[in-house]
Every structure is written in C-alpha cells, then in structure tokens.
Design a protein around this motif. Sequence first.
Motif, PDB file in Angstrom:
ATOM      1  N   GLY A 245       6.304 -15.669  19.484  1.00 39.11           N
ATOM      2  CA  GLY A 245       5.986 -14.400  18.841  1.00 39.11           C
ATOM      3  C   GLY A 245       4.751 -14.467  17.970  1.00 39.11           C
ATOM      4  N   GLY A 246       4.039 -15.590  18.048  1.00 38.44           N
ATOM      5  CA  GLY A 246       2.815 -15.733  17.265  1.00 38.44           C
ATOM      6  C   GLY A 246       3.030 -16.048  15.803  1.00 38.44           C
ATOM      7  N   ARG A 247       4.265 -16.409  15.432  1.00 36.97           N
ATOM      8  CA  ARG A 247       4.541 -16.753  14.035  1.00 36.97           C
ATOM      9  C   ARG A 247       3.938 -18.119  13.696  1.00 36.97           C
ATOM     10  NH1 ARG A 247      10.065 -17.486  13.121  1.00 36.97           N
ATOM     11  NH2 ARG A 247      10.332 -17.808  15.372  1.00 36.97           N
ATOM     12  N   VAL A 248       3.481 -18.242  12.468  1.00 33.49           N
ATOM     13  CA  VAL A 248       2.842 -19.493  12.029  1.00 33.49           C
ATOM     14  C   VAL A 248       3.889 -20.593  11.865  1.00 33.49           C
ATOM     15  CG1 VAL A 248       1.606 -20.600  10.123  1.00 33.49           C
ATOM     16  CG2 VAL A 248       0.946 -18.313  10.876  1.00 33.49           C
TER      17      VAL A 248
END
Length: 333
Positions: A245-248
């Motif tokens: 989900g593109g979370r860091v």
Amino acid sequence: MAVHWFPGHMHKALLEIKQSLSQVDVLIEVLDARIPYSSENPEIAKLRGDKPCLKILNKSDLADPEMTEKWQTHLEKDAGVKTFTNSTDNPAKTKQIIDMIRATCAQKDASIRSINAMIIGIPNVGKSTLINILAQRTIAKTGNEPAVTKNQQRINLGSGIVLLDTPGVLWPKLENPNTGYRLAASGAVKDTAMEYDDVGFFTADFLIKAYPDLMKDRFKLDSLPDTELAFLELAAAKRGALMAGGRVNLHKICEVLINELRSGKLGRITLESPEMLIQEKIEMAELAAKKIADKQKRKQKFKDGSLTPDKKDRKEVREQKRAEQSQRMKKKR
C-alpha cells in the motif's frame, strides 16, 4: 536510551583490569573516533589515576577530520594523556604506536627489561585488529560484532614491550542517555540489545542538523525537512523501503541509515563534539540535583504523612502535650 547489555564476562574483565593495573606502565585506550566521549569507559578513568595514557582515536577514516582535531585538543588537556589517530587500513601508521609507547615510558628505569602496556577499549572498537598489526601476526580474534575477546592475554610485541590485552568492556550504568544511542549507532552494542527504530530516529535527528549536505547528497534530496520523521519518510521513498500500500517501512529505513553510518557510506561523520558534551554534562548535573531534591521531598512527605488541616492541628496538640509532660518530669527530678 537504556542499554541492557552487560554480559557476565564484562563484569569479570573489569575486576581483572583493576587487579592488573598496578603492574602496568602505560595504559592504551582505544576509542571510536566518531564517539570519543561515549566510547571512553568512565570506570577506567576512575582507576587510572596519574598513570600515563595513550588514547587511540581508531576508525578515524570514518570520522569528521575537523572534529577529530577538536577532540584531540580536548582530550590532551588531561595531564598524562596523549592522542593518536589511527585507521586499521593503514598498517604502517598503526605501527607508530610502538614508538609512542616507548616515548611515553622514556623515564622508566633502564634496568627494567620490558615495558608493560595494557590495551583496553569498548566492544567492536577495532582493538583486536590493531593488536594483530602491532604484533605482526594473528593473535587476537577479530569479528564485525561486539564482545569477541573474552579473556585477558599477554602478547610480546618485541622491542621490549609486553602488551596485556583485555576484553571489550562497557559499564553497567550509562549516566548520559545520549551515550546509549551513540554506542548503539556505532555498533558497540549488539543489535539484539537495541531498538533499530529508536536509534534510527535519534541518529536521523542528529544527522539532518549536523550534516545536512551529506544527507541530501546520499539520499538524493533537493532539500531536507525539519523533522527526523519527515526525513526518514523521504529517504524510505528514495530507497524503496515501503510496505504494502506504499506505507513507509520505518524499521527498514532506520536499519539502512544505521548500517550506512557504520560503513562510512554516509560520509565522514562524528556523532558528538566537546561542546555538546559540556552542555550534556551540565544538563545531567541539573537532572541529578533534581532527583536528589525530589527524593528528599518524598522522604519528608512520608515522614510527615498525608495530614489534613484537622489532623495536623491534633498532631501539633499531641506534640505540645508531650513537650509539656517532658518539662514536668524534669522539674520533679
């Protein structure tokens, strides 16, 4: 940061150092040039007294050269202390330590055959590699992790110098909380005894303030944000340290930052300055004084008890009656 890593062999090693120090002519303390204060064992400073001490600023090729010069000036203000910058990838320079040992002990009685030197240092500071270069053979076990050496050993370096090698020793309680972070960031503490995220945030906060240009160049950033969290998020995006989900992935980017600091890929960096440590010592002294004052208040409160005004009045009446009774008894005598 609290570092919970003081293996049993370190306690034993510290006791052995205390017992052997009286037989030593010169003390050689190997420091990490990136953290000269944080890698300096305060327990040894208490034991050394006026014994000559040669402080080796090791891994100087990884440290900020301007800051290293400042640290040499600062350390040599202590009587009997000389400093030497060293990089273990330069054996020719490392061998100059032999000449410095001789110069330090030049006043020793010539009738005594050998110079007894003790070498000490915190874990993973490069002490064993340095010893192998001085001895010109593999004697001390080396490894890219802390606490490889477990026991003392005597090493004949030739030229009339006997070296007593000691295990890497930390100390049970770190008074300065920032010392724990710096030790962890440099690799002196086993990774299992630290939280990567915690150390990563501390390191990022320091680096974006002290070395902004190096951070921009290394992570290909046009500008640096004001906070360590924003910096880590940008760095994670640049390095692909992302989750679904593109979370860091903060753990991953903190791990990258620390490993690149240790390897020197970030550039030549020193994590502390003499000025910083002077200020931190002032803050620690103020905190210690506050703790003592708070402790005294708690003791007094416990002694007085939690008295309401009514109970306090009754207590004062009882104390007055006891005083009057005591006076009457004295008069009867």
